[in-house]
Design a protein around this motif. Structure first.
Motif, mmCIF file in Angstrom:
data_model
loop_
_atom_site.group_PDB
_atom_site.id
_atom_site.type_symbol
_atom_site.label_atom_id
_atom_site.label_comp_id
_atom_site.label_asym_id
_atom_site.label_seq_id
_atom_site.Cartn_x
_atom_site.Cartn_y
_atom_site.Cartn_z
ATOM 1 N N LEU A 15 0.874 -1.131 0.065
ATOM 2 C CA LEU A 15 -0.086 0.017 0.006
ATOM 3 C C LEU A 15 0.704 1.262 0.026
ATOM 4 C CD1 LEU A 15 -2.817 1.235 0.248
ATOM 5 C CD2 LEU A 15 -2.645 1.076 2.886
ATOM 6 N N SER A 16 1.778 1.184 0.754
ATOM 7 C CA SER A 16 2.934 2.433 0.917
ATOM 8 C C SER A 16 3.449 2.722 -0.490
ATOM 9 C CB SER A 16 3.934 2.171 1.914
ATOM 10 O OG SER A 16 3.346 1.983 3.368
ATOM 11 N N VAL A 17 3.963 1.895 -1.149
ATOM 12 C CA VAL A 17 4.503 1.822 -2.520
ATOM 13 C C VAL A 17 3.678 2.769 -3.376
ATOM 14 C CG1 VAL A 17 5.081 0.706 -4.599
ATOM 15 C CG2 VAL A 17 6.024 -0.125 -2.364
ATOM 16 N N LEU A 18 2.259 2.313 -3.460
ATOM 17 C CA LEU A 18 1.411 3.186 -4.190
ATOM 18 C C LEU A 18 1.229 4.575 -3.877
ATOM 19 C CD1 LEU A 18 -0.770 -0.046 -5.280
ATOM 20 C CD2 LEU A 18 0.978 1.118 -6.512
ATOM 21 N N GLU A 19 1.125 4.357 -2.407
ATOM 22 C CA GLU A 19 0.800 5.999 -1.969
ATOM 23 C C GLU A 19 2.027 6.725 -2.202
ATOM 24 O OE1 GLU A 19 -2.014 7.492 0.042
ATOM 25 O OE2 GLU A 19 -3.009 5.799 -1.270
ATOM 26 N N ALA A 20 3.198 6.133 -2.141
ATOM 27 C CA ALA A 20 4.260 7.133 -2.204
ATOM 28 C C ALA A 20 4.466 7.403 -3.830
ATOM 29 C CB ALA A 20 5.787 6.358 -1.846
ATOM 30 N N ALA A 21 4.279 6.378 -4.667
ATOM 31 C CA ALA A 21 4.437 6.812 -6.137
ATOM 32 C C ALA A 21 3.345 7.995 -6.316
ATOM 33 C CB ALA A 21 3.955 5.491 -7.011
#
Length: 484
Positions: free
Chosen positions: A122-128
């Motif tokens: 989830l964090s990967v997509l939020e960061a992107a």
């Protein structure tokens, strides 16, 4: 599209040079570098583990909270490191990633690994999204990142950039599937309901790798033969039906080998250098290896092995074979850590054959290089081996691999008894100690009676090359297929 630059977000739980527990880290370093060399724009992202190398060099980028509709909320920090000129973003979350090891304490995985890595996905997509990255391809690796394809198609399907991205999932080892009880995924609420399996007695769980197989646009395995094995019950460890359903989207691409670090002509960890045109330095390395491990120094054949002490590596095939093989005039050198029962059996065997067997219950990179250079043969009797790297190192160092014909081992070694004119190793197939013992004796016989043929095999092996450039071109083809 194949001639155009592609924006690749490469997501992995470990990257060589920062943190490494296995071959995944090598792929996560060298494949992005090779893609960059082909003109593609690559961004890496990984967890900001406590013991990551160069942590003190990281540049702080941002700090923000991630909230879900299920009422879950946690704050993350976003940091940046560099892999040459490639940006490596790191997700900081102290509750999840500030631990002594990435995945486990000793031999046992952290009990909340499902929650830890679900949050990472989830964090990967939020960061992107927060970084406003241009993303054409999100390249995921193993179960640790395998929820991303599902999240892209559901929670982020309307995002102007991420919703248009295509996903590729690379399978490095399908025995590790990331199966956890449902409560570890409560951050997603009902969003993950379609992924939940109900097992015996109503137990509900979620298999993260299976989710990735179902929802990624393309799937790759780390060797062609391993891709074929994933279509079988045994090779896929129970996920064969899902791989069969995605058969047309599954491709095997052989990993490359890093010849900058593994090259006998330049290896700084060796006492002498050598090449296929002059092997004299190899015999100096053999003498140095025998001296280092306090074995008798002579020209009897040395059989080396460097690996984790696990069932996968074939120790329950190897140990009974060694009981008989060590009666011959040979030396066997094994280094590695892992299963304490395997280590105890090797210790007992070493006590019985102190001049023939040396077991080092540790990992030492300099000693690993010396074993590759100083051994005559290298043992890899694996039960399964998705790709394997040590057989590539062995070939480069003129050390004849003795392998079981599985996965990437079969894709990289040519058997002496099947194709003598092109051979560079010895292969057995049935996972039985008697088969391995026969092959060990076959290799010993070749050493004693066919030295000229063995010399040709060494020189032939040293001329093999498994480049990351070739692998990168093949991944570019997969990206093109996904985008089209």
């Amino acid at each position: 599209m194949s001639k155009e630059s592609v924006n690749v977000l490469f997501v992995a739980s470990e990257i060589e040079g920062f943190i490494k527990t296995g071959g995944l880290a090598d792929v996560a370093k060298y494949l992005p570098l090779a893609l960059r060399n082909l003109g593609h724009r690559v961004t890496l992202i990984m967890p900001f583990f406590r013991n990551i190398a160069h942590r003190d060099e990281a540049q702080f980028i941002d700090r923000f909270s991630i909230k879900t509709e299920a009422g879950f909320e946690k704050e993350i920090g976003l940091w940046q490191l560099m892999l040459e000129d490639i940006c490596v973003y790191c997700i900081e979350q102290h509750d999840y990633y500030d631990r002594s090891q990435p995945y486990s304490e000793g031999e046992y995985g952290y009990p909340d690994n499902g929650e830890r890595f679900a949050f990472f996905n989830l964090s990967v997509l939020e960061a992107a999204a927060r970084l406003d990255l241009d993303v054409d391809i999100i390249h995921c690796n193993d179960w640790h990142t395998a929820l991303i394809p599902y999240l892209v198609k559901t929670q982020y399907h309307a995002h102007p950039k991420l919703g248009q991205a295509k996903t590729v999932l690379t399978i490095h080892n399908a025995i590790f599937q990331g199966q956890f009880e449902r409560r570890q995924f409560e951050m997603f609420g009902d969003l993950i309901a379609p992924l939940v399996d109900t097992l015996l007695d109503g137990y509900q769980c979620l298999n993260m790798l299976k989710a990735g197989i179902r929802f990624s646009d393309k799937i790759t395995a780390v060797s062609p033969n391993y891709a074929n094995e994933l279509l079988t019950r045994l090779g896929a460890h129970g996920l064969h039906e899902f791989f069969q359903q995605r058969h047309s989207d599954l491709t095997g691409i052989l990993n490359g080998c890093d010849y900058k670090d593994w090259n006998p002509t330049t290896d700084s960890m060796l006492p002498a250098h050598y090449s296929c045109d002059d092997l004299s330095g190899k015999w100096q390395c053999k003498e140095a290896l025998q001296n280092e491990l306090q074995l008798p120094v002579n020209q009897i054949p040395v059989f080396g092995m460097v690996c984790r002490l696990t069932e996968q590596k074939g120790f329950y095939i190897l140990l009974p074979a060694l009981e008989l093989f060590l009666r011959h005039h040979v030396q066997v050198v094994i280094i590695g850590t892992g299963d304490s029962q395997i280590a105890q059996q090797l210790d007992r065997l070493q006590q019985r054959y102190p001049d023939k067997l040396r077991f080092v219950n540790a990992y030492s990179n300099p000693l690993a290089h010396l074993i590759e250079a100083g051994s005559d043969f290298f043992l890899m009797p694996s039960l399964f081996e998705p790709c394997g790297l040590n057989q590539m190192y062995s070939l480069a160092y003129g050390t004849i691999p003795i392998i079981r014909g599985v996965g990437g081992l079969q894709d990289t070694v040519v058997d002496y008894d099947q194709n003598q004119d092109d051979a560079d190793g010895f292969i057995f197939y049935p996972p039985e100690s008697s088969e391995l013992l026969n092959l060990l004796r076959r290799a010993l016989l070749a050493y004693l009676e066919e030295p000229e043929q063995l010399s040709l095999m060494r020189k032939r092996a040293m001329q093999r090359e498994f480049s990351w450039d070739k692998a990168a071109h093949q991944y570019c083809d997969i990206y093109t297929q996904a985008l089209n």
